[in-house]
Enzyme design. Structure first.
Site, PDB file in Angstrom:
ATOM      1  N   LEU A 171      88.871 -10.044  17.707  1.00  0.00           N
ATOM      2  CA  LEU A 171      88.011  -9.338  16.765  1.00  0.00           C
ATOM      3  C   LEU A 171      88.585  -7.940  16.600  1.00  0.00           C
ATOM      4  O   LEU A 171      89.052  -7.339  17.577  1.00  0.00           O
ATOM      5  CB  LEU A 171      86.569  -9.251  17.292  1.00  0.00           C
ATOM      6  CG  LEU A 171      85.779 -10.555  17.435  1.00  0.00           C
ATOM      7  CD1 LEU A 171      84.400 -10.274  18.025  1.00  0.00           C
ATOM      8  CD2 LEU A 171      85.646 -11.280  16.107  1.00  0.00           C
ATOM      9  N   ASP A 172      88.554  -7.428  15.380  1.00  0.00           N
ATOM     10  CA  ASP A 172      89.024  -6.065  15.148  1.00  0.00           C
ATOM     11  C   ASP A 172      88.248  -5.075  16.017  1.00  0.00           C
ATOM     12  O   ASP A 172      87.118  -5.343  16.430  1.00  0.00           O
ATOM     13  CB  ASP A 172      88.843  -5.678  13.677  1.00  0.00           C
ATOM     14  CG  ASP A 172      89.740  -6.480  12.753  1.00  0.00           C
ATOM     15  OD1 ASP A 172      90.769  -6.983  13.223  1.00  0.00           O
ATOM     16  OD2 ASP A 172      89.391  -6.603  11.563  1.00  0.00           O
ATOM     17  N   GLU A 173      88.847  -3.925  16.243  1.00  0.00           N
ATOM     18  CA  GLU A 173      88.222  -2.900  17.085  1.00  0.00           C
ATOM     19  C   GLU A 173      86.796  -2.594  16.643  1.00  0.00           C
ATOM     20  O   GLU A 173      85.894  -2.478  17.474  1.00  0.00           O
ATOM     21  CB  GLU A 173      89.066  -1.624  17.047  1.00  0.00           C
ATOM     22  CG  GLU A 173      88.490  -0.476  17.856  1.00  0.00           C
ATOM     23  CD  GLU A 173      89.343   0.779  17.812  1.00  0.00           C
ATOM     24  OE1 GLU A 173      88.938   1.799  18.402  1.00  0.00           O
ATOM     25  OE2 GLU A 173      90.422   0.740  17.179  1.00  0.00           O
TER      26      GLU A 173
END
Length: 304
Positions: free
Chosen positions: A137-139
């Site tokens: 998952l993106d930051e």
């Protein structure tokens, strides 16, 4: 030598008299590479508690156990980072990742990642696993994230993803209104040749399919539920921008003339993850509630 909790399988009547190797390959879907690694270990593959060659025949009711040597995450520094654990057993750890935290250490960013917190969590329990996130998952994206505790579990769920058997459901707040209340975006994605860290929709790109349903419409935004059929980098963000409705708070893909967002990160949450558990082989779903910042944003939008 320490071993992970074994993967177990009971031979079914229709498999009576099968060669053990056939059961391992056809019923447990063990890859040739992983099977070669397992065969080199002291315990390897056991049938009814006895180490066996994979060329033997097995019969109805036989208990097969696959033993894998433990690996460690020695390069990841344990850190006491709070985790929101949704589920944990001997094979999987499922967490609700908070926004603002990177999943895995990267060059120049070795600390304060989810991996550091997970390794610390296992250390406190007296357990030792290699950190294996099954997906990323993106930051700034929050929500359900699965971590495998052994290579077999990682391989099995990864294959389910390839075969489109994993259910990934997201919730997003987008700027504006989508063209339809329900729809599918089938638009290939690849790197932006001018900005390599960005992705764009291009005919020469890789297949990317996103399904969406508008849950609520506000004056200047929409609450949208999305399902991924493919898993390209930044897929939801790129597809929503492609439809003219970039995610609220998205600094990379938001429109230049976008008004100040009501949320200080991309409003994207991984709400649900479903797959077949590699050991029990039962379908299981995990959900994470909408985080407080997105709930507050929705409240503001309703009052506009």
């Amino acid at each position: 030598m320490n071993y992970y909790k074994p993967i177990t399988y009971i031979v079914q009547p229709e498999e009576n008299g099968w060669i053990l190797k056939s059961v391992l390959r056809e019923k447990l879907n063990i890859s040739r590479r992983l099977l070669s690694r397992i065969k080199l270990t002291e315990k390897g593959v056991m049938v009814n508690g006895k180490r066996e060659f994979i060329s033997i025949k097995v019969f109805t009711g036989d208990r097969i156990e696959i033993h894998m040597e433990q690996e460690t995450s020695e390069y990841i520094e344990p850190q006491n980072i709070p985790l929101d654990i949704l589920f944990e057993d001997d094979y999987l750890l499922i967490v609700n990742k908070q926004s603002g935290i990177i999943v895995h250490p990267t060059h120049g960013h070795y600390a304060n990642t989810l991996a550091n917190g997970v390794v610390y969590h296992w250390m406190q329990k007296g357990e030792n696993y290699r950190f294996r996130p099954i997906h990323r998952l993106d930051e700034e994206t929050s929500g359900v994230l699965a971590i495998a505790k052994n290579p077999y579990v990682h391989q099995q769920i990864s294959e389910q993803m390839i075969n489109n058997q994993v259910k990934k459901e997201y919730v997003a707040i987008v700027n504006g209104h989508l063209p339809d209340l329900e729809g599918t975006v089938n638009a290939p994605i690849d790197r932006d040749p001018e900005h390599r860290h960005l992705r764009i929709v291009t005919e020469e790109g890789y297949s990317a399919v996103t399904h969406y349903k508008v849950e609520e419409k506000y004056k200047s935004a929409s609450l949208v539920r999305l399902w991924l059929e493919t898993g390209r980098t930044h897929q939801i963000r790129v597809h929503m921008k492609h439809l003219g409705c970039p995610l609220m708070g998205d600094k990379m893909y938001g429109e230049q003339n976008e008004t100040m967002p009501k949320v200080d990160r991309q409003a994207l949450h991984a709400a649900k993850l479903g797959f077949f558990h590699p050991n029990s082989r039962e379908y299981t779903e995990f959900t994470a509630p909408l985080p407080s910042d997105m709930q507050s944003t929705i409240g503001c939008l309703k009052r506009e």
